[in-house]
Scaffold this active site. Sequence first.
Site, mmCIF file in Angstrom:
data_model
loop_
_atom_site.group_PDB
_atom_site.id
_atom_site.type_symbol
_atom_site.label_atom_id
_atom_site.label_comp_id
_atom_site.label_asym_id
_atom_site.label_seq_id
_atom_site.Cartn_x
_atom_site.Cartn_y
_atom_site.Cartn_z
ATOM 1 N N ARG A 57 0.851 -1.199 0.000
ATOM 2 C CA ARG A 57 0.000 0.000 0.000
ATOM 3 C C ARG A 57 0.877 1.236 0.000
ATOM 4 O O ARG A 57 1.783 1.367 0.821
ATOM 5 C CB ARG A 57 -0.902 -0.034 1.231
ATOM 6 N N ARG A 66 -6.514 0.402 -4.113
ATOM 7 C CA ARG A 66 -5.416 0.094 -3.191
ATOM 8 C C ARG A 66 -5.325 -1.422 -3.061
ATOM 9 O O ARG A 66 -6.348 -2.125 -3.168
ATOM 10 C CB ARG A 66 -5.624 0.749 -1.833
ATOM 11 N N ASP A 69 -6.680 -2.462 2.444
ATOM 12 C CA ASP A 69 -7.094 -1.389 3.362
ATOM 13 C C ASP A 69 -7.617 -2.070 4.621
ATOM 14 O O ASP A 69 -8.600 -2.808 4.552
ATOM 15 C CB ASP A 69 -8.209 -0.572 2.680
ATOM 16 N N ASP A 71 -9.179 -1.564 8.283
ATOM 17 C CA ASP A 71 -9.781 -0.604 9.208
ATOM 18 C C ASP A 71 -10.201 -1.298 10.496
ATOM 19 O O ASP A 71 -10.538 -2.484 10.480
ATOM 20 C CB ASP A 71 -11.035 0.024 8.576
HETATM 21 N N1 ATP Z 1 -11.225 3.070 12.958
HETATM 22 C C1 ATP Z 1 -10.229 3.395 12.137
HETATM 23 N N2 ATP Z 1 -9.588 2.440 11.421
HETATM 24 C C2 ATP Z 1 -8.564 2.778 10.591
HETATM 25 N N3 ATP Z 1 -8.118 4.043 10.413
HETATM 26 C C3 ATP Z 1 -8.732 5.027 11.099
HETATM 27 C C4 ATP Z 1 -9.803 4.745 11.988
HETATM 28 N N4 ATP Z 1 -10.211 5.923 12.542
HETATM 29 C C5 ATP Z 1 -9.450 6.863 12.040
HETATM 30 N N5 ATP Z 1 -8.534 6.384 11.182
HETATM 31 C C6 ATP Z 1 -7.557 7.182 10.470
HETATM 32 O O1 ATP Z 1 -7.931 7.300 9.120
HETATM 33 C C7 ATP Z 1 -6.754 7.490 8.366
HETATM 34 C C8 ATP Z 1 -6.998 7.154 6.901
HETATM 35 O O2 ATP Z 1 -7.282 5.773 6.818
HETATM 36 P P1 ATP Z 1 -7.228 4.988 5.473
HETATM 37 O O3 ATP Z 1 -5.943 5.234 4.791
HETATM 38 O O4 ATP Z 1 -7.600 3.580 5.765
HETATM 39 O O5 ATP Z 1 -8.377 5.780 4.686
HETATM 40 P P2 ATP Z 1 -9.232 5.330 3.496
HETATM 41 O O6 ATP Z 1 -8.993 3.895 3.239
HETATM 42 O O7 ATP Z 1 -9.035 6.248 2.373
HETATM 43 O O8 ATP Z 1 -10.703 5.516 4.042
HETATM 44 P P3 ATP Z 1 -11.523 4.593 5.016
HETATM 45 O O9 ATP Z 1 -10.641 4.259 6.165
HETATM 46 O O10 ATP Z 1 -12.669 5.473 5.372
HETATM 47 O O11 ATP Z 1 -11.939 3.393 4.276
HETATM 48 C C9 ATP Z 1 -5.764 6.557 9.030
HETATM 49 O O12 ATP Z 1 -4.439 7.000 8.848
HETATM 50 C C10 ATP Z 1 -6.167 6.585 10.492
HETATM 51 O O13 ATP Z 1 -5.350 7.455 11.257
HETATM 52 N N1 PH2 Z 2 -16.778 -1.378 -2.615
HETATM 53 C C1 PH2 Z 2 -15.838 -0.703 -1.944
HETATM 54 N N2 PH2 Z 2 -15.638 0.575 -2.229
HETATM 55 C C2 PH2 Z 2 -14.683 1.260 -1.573
HETATM 56 C C3 PH2 Z 2 -13.907 0.657 -0.573
HETATM 57 C C4 PH2 Z 2 -14.133 -0.702 -0.289
HETATM 58 O O1 PH2 Z 2 -13.466 -1.301 0.588
HETATM 59 N N3 PH2 Z 2 -15.098 -1.351 -0.991
HETATM 60 N N4 PH2 Z 2 -12.967 1.356 0.088
HETATM 61 C C5 PH2 Z 2 -12.747 2.614 -0.192
HETATM 62 C C6 PH2 Z 2 -11.711 3.351 0.539
HETATM 63 O O2 PH2 Z 2 -11.764 3.158 1.853
HETATM 64 C C7 PH2 Z 2 -13.463 3.309 -1.255
HETATM 65 N N5 PH2 Z 2 -14.477 2.533 -1.864
#
Ligand code: ATP
Ligand code: PH2
Length: 381
Positions: A57, A66, A69, A71
């Site tokens: 990543r 990506r 990811d 979370d």
């Molecule tokens: N519950 C959480 N899990 C993961 N990251 C989180 C969480 N809450 C806040 N963050 C913050 O969000 C920032 C961006 O996360 P990430 O790079 O996964 O974003 P994204 O994939 O674009 O969007 P999303 O996380 O909404 O899918 C991370 O660097 C982290 O600090």
């Molecule tokens: N269907 C789907 N769409 C996305 C996803 C994902 O995990 N699944 N993650 C994103 C960035 O966090 C943006 N869009």
Amino acid sequence: MKKSGIHIARHACLYETEPAYVTDQPRFLNSAVRGVTKLGPHELLGVLKKIEKDLGRTDGIRYGPRPIDLDILFYGKFKISSEILTVPHERIWERPFVMAPMMDLIGSSIDSDTVARWHDLSVHSGGLFESWEKLGGESLIGKDGLKRVLLVGNRLWDWSERTFVMGILNLTPDSFSDRGKFQSVDAAVSQAHFMISEGADIIDLGAQSTRPMAPSVSAEEELDRLIPVLEAVLKMPEAEGKLLSVDTFYSEVASEGVSKGAHLINDVSGGQLDSKMHSVVARLQVPYVTMHMRGDPSTMQNSKNLQYDDVCKQVGSELYLRARDAEIAGIPAWRVIIDPGIGFSKNTEQNLDILMGLSTIRAEIARKSSGLSHAPLLIGP
Ligand SMILES: Nc1ncnc2c1ncn2[C@@H]1O[C@H](COP(=O)(O)OP(=O)(O)OP(=O)(O)O)[C@@H](O)[C@H]1O
Ligand SMILES: Nc1nc2c(c(=O)[nH]1)N=C(CO)CN2
């Protein structure tokens, strides 16, 4: 994950989903897991970021493509709000691609304080059940945007599209269905041709008869019968795009079969006749059919093993335990196929009850794990 101090205990199904937010990008694969760790929430976030980085990543466009990811959706019973971490994850409620696998991780009944807390933390008063229903619930599944899939080889298989047919090729001298006609490689290959021309999607190669009281065969002997046929069937041009499964309860046969190109393992014992089966299949990373049987082929039809108060409920709960054992050993729920085992530890009436009661079996499994209750179901005599 294990090396990083995260022990996965439960897996959701695997979903192929339409991209959300930035729609002009390839489809995503989404799932969710539940695990145990001694890492604090911020440490866990750091470890997840490192795993993402190790898997390639890099900083890309927000919500863009990506490789991975990771979370944090919930962290035990805690609510966390810091500059870099918000738990529960803020956008759970608006995302079917998160809610669908989340719902797989919790049963249809609220059976622990932690799950009760997750429902309380939901933005809807009716808890996660209401949040999921508001998005569309189970009616969303199977549509273009959200499909449950099984990863087989490098293909994503949407088994809900239609019923798929498995052709059974017995490589045994003592099979009671085809009386050992296919022991020679040529004869087996021509039967595989025939089954494919008749519409088989999966060819199941079994080198051990599992009829009641059949003499048992060693893993070596099974391999001697199996491997030449497996290799020959894999070379058939018509076998392209078809799946080949190996019917065995020996881990050694499973391992050798997959190394020669078999796509999945079909284990009538559900891992009960070889203690290494589950860990070996976990390492092989192939789909695993776990079947319900009590005892082994020599004892499965004795009166004790035919004793049920409610055959569908008991087959459901015992099958859940088999799948659960497999999951604990590292076979994720998204690779499990369940089989209630018609003719194995069942008399005629019980077989018919099962055929009529498949929804009861699924409902029984759903009481413990929605993910496993959605597993593809294999059924046959
Ligand atoms: N519950 C959480 N899990 C993961 N990251 C989180 C969480 N809450 C806040 N963050 C913050 O969000 C920032 C961006 O996360 P990430 O790079 O996964 O974003 P994204 O994939 O674009 O969007 P999303 O996380 O909404 O899918 C991370 O660097 C982290 O600090
Ligand atoms: N269907 C789907 N769409 C996305 C996803 C994902 O995990 N699944 N993650 C994103 C960035 O966090 C943006 N869009």
